[in-house]
Design a protein around this motif. Structure first.
Motif, mmCIF file in Angstrom:
data_model
loop_
_atom_site.group_PDB
_atom_site.id
_atom_site.type_symbol
_atom_site.label_atom_id
_atom_site.label_comp_id
_atom_site.label_asym_id
_atom_site.label_seq_id
_atom_site.Cartn_x
_atom_site.Cartn_y
_atom_site.Cartn_z
ATOM 1 N N PRO A 6 0.626 -1.097 -0.005
ATOM 2 C CA PRO A 6 -0.009 0.064 -0.112
ATOM 3 C C PRO A 6 0.919 1.268 -0.082
ATOM 4 N N GLN A 7 1.744 1.286 0.646
ATOM 5 C CA GLN A 7 2.827 2.473 0.706
ATOM 6 C C GLN A 7 3.416 2.748 -0.541
ATOM 7 N N LEU A 8 3.770 1.917 -1.529
ATOM 8 C CA LEU A 8 4.271 2.202 -2.711
ATOM 9 C C LEU A 8 3.082 2.391 -3.494
ATOM 10 N N ALA A 9 2.011 1.701 -3.661
ATOM 11 C CA ALA A 9 1.016 1.896 -4.441
ATOM 12 C C ALA A 9 0.250 3.474 -4.208
ATOM 13 N N GLU A 10 0.489 3.998 -2.890
ATOM 14 C CA GLU A 10 -0.412 5.278 -2.797
ATOM 15 C C GLU A 10 0.665 6.198 -3.190
ATOM 16 N N ALA A 11 1.727 6.113 -3.124
ATOM 17 C CA ALA A 11 2.919 7.053 -3.472
ATOM 18 C C ALA A 11 2.938 7.076 -5.136
ATOM 19 N N LEU A 12 2.634 5.908 -5.773
ATOM 20 C CA LEU A 12 2.588 6.088 -7.120
ATOM 21 C C LEU A 12 1.300 6.653 -7.419
ATOM 22 N N ALA A 13 0.184 6.544 -6.977
ATOM 23 C CA ALA A 13 -0.977 7.093 -7.464
ATOM 24 C C ALA A 13 -0.939 8.614 -7.416
ATOM 25 N N GLU A 14 -0.361 8.730 -6.259
ATOM 26 C CA GLU A 14 -0.082 10.485 -5.756
ATOM 27 C C GLU A 14 0.609 11.219 -6.943
ATOM 28 N N SER A 15 1.723 10.406 -7.367
ATOM 29 C CA SER A 15 2.717 11.014 -8.372
ATOM 30 C C SER A 15 1.761 11.186 -9.681
ATOM 31 N N LEU A 16 0.568 10.339 -10.019
ATOM 32 C CA LEU A 16 -0.021 10.603 -11.070
ATOM 33 C C LEU A 16 -1.115 11.503 -11.178
ATOM 34 N N ARG A 17 -1.429 11.864 -10.089
ATOM 35 C CA ARG A 17 -2.841 12.981 -9.775
ATOM 36 C C ARG A 17 -2.439 14.263 -10.256
ATOM 37 N N GLU A 18 -1.029 14.608 -10.257
ATOM 38 C CA GLU A 18 -0.459 15.662 -10.768
ATOM 39 C C GLU A 18 -0.621 15.684 -12.292
ATOM 40 N N LEU A 19 -0.862 14.846 -12.960
ATOM 41 C CA LEU A 19 -0.764 14.903 -14.440
ATOM 42 C C LEU A 19 -2.142 15.344 -14.961
ATOM 43 N N PRO A 20 -2.143 16.092 -16.089
ATOM 44 C CA PRO A 20 -3.458 16.737 -16.748
ATOM 45 C C PRO A 20 -4.270 15.255 -17.085
ATOM 46 N N GLU A 21 -5.491 15.237 -16.907
ATOM 47 C CA GLU A 21 -6.299 14.007 -17.311
ATOM 48 C C GLU A 21 -6.256 14.182 -18.842
ATOM 49 N N GLY A 22 -6.326 13.028 -19.397
ATOM 50 C CA GLY A 22 -6.453 12.619 -20.988
ATOM 51 C C GLY A 22 -7.899 12.847 -21.186
#
Length: 198
Positions: free
Chosen positions: A182-198
């Motif tokens: 969960p720690q790695l999965a959440e960090a990965l998800a958080e890094s992607l939230r900053e991207l503009p949605e396609g």
């Protein structure tokens, strides 16, 4: 129902977005299965229909039937390995420096971890994942963790090679689930939230 659709380790079927993420995780896991991973390998996950629209040459390589099927499946994801990535062994530190391409709807990382370094996360998250780590007896734990911009996460942990036969099905070779690390999965998800949605 499609019996070949990805399922969790306890056999539950997945919704379409999670199934697409799970399929990408398994594709990456099979891709790196025979290789030692000296450092994490990072993958952008592009929506296949968008990728083919941007790069028509890919559709031409796939042929009409495959490209039409992918274009019609709005959830399907294509992993694209990233070359220009931080050469950092700690995936959480690497995420702080990683720049996702604008095509990325999701992202994934494949890496080998000492089982002991993640045992507390595994104990809290999933019995099947903990049993897998225990079976490795301190050996490297091969994991693939992915997330989407929407916050969906999915992971695969490879079972000990001694426990499975060479032609075993994916469900027998991997422990699968949304929150195995969960720690790695959440960090990965958080890094992607900053991207503009396609």
């Amino acid at each position: 129902m499609n019996d070949s659709a990805p399922r969790t380790s306890d056999g539950d079927p997945l919704d379409a977005p999670t199934a697409a993420l799970a399929a990408a995780v398994l594709e990456i896991a099979r891709h790196v299965d025979g290789e030692a991973l000296a450092a994490p390998r990072w993958f952008a996950l592009a929506r296949s229909a968008e990728l083919m629209a941007r790069q028509p040459g890919i559709a031409a390589l796939l042929g009409d039937e495959a490209s039409l099927a992918l274009a019609a499946d709005s959830a399907h994801l294509t992993p694209i390995e990233l070359d220009d990535v931080p050469r950092v062994h700690d995936p959480l530190r690497a995420l702080a420096e990683l720049a996702w391409p604008d095509i990325a709807f999701g992202g994934a990382v494949a890496l080998d971890l000492p089982a002991e370094s993640w045992r507390s996360s595994l104990d809290a998250a999933d019995d099947a994942a903990r049993r897998t780590a225990d079976a490795l007896r301190g050996g490297a734990l091969r994991v693939v963790v992915a997330a989407s911009q929407e916050g969906t996460t999915y992971s695969a942990l490879r079972r000990d090679r001694g426990e499975t036969s060479p032609g075993a099905a994916d469900a027998d070779r991997f422990v699968l689930g949304p929150a195995l690390l969960p720690q790695l999965a959440e960090a990965l998800a958080e890094s992607l939230r900053e991207l503009p949605e396609g």
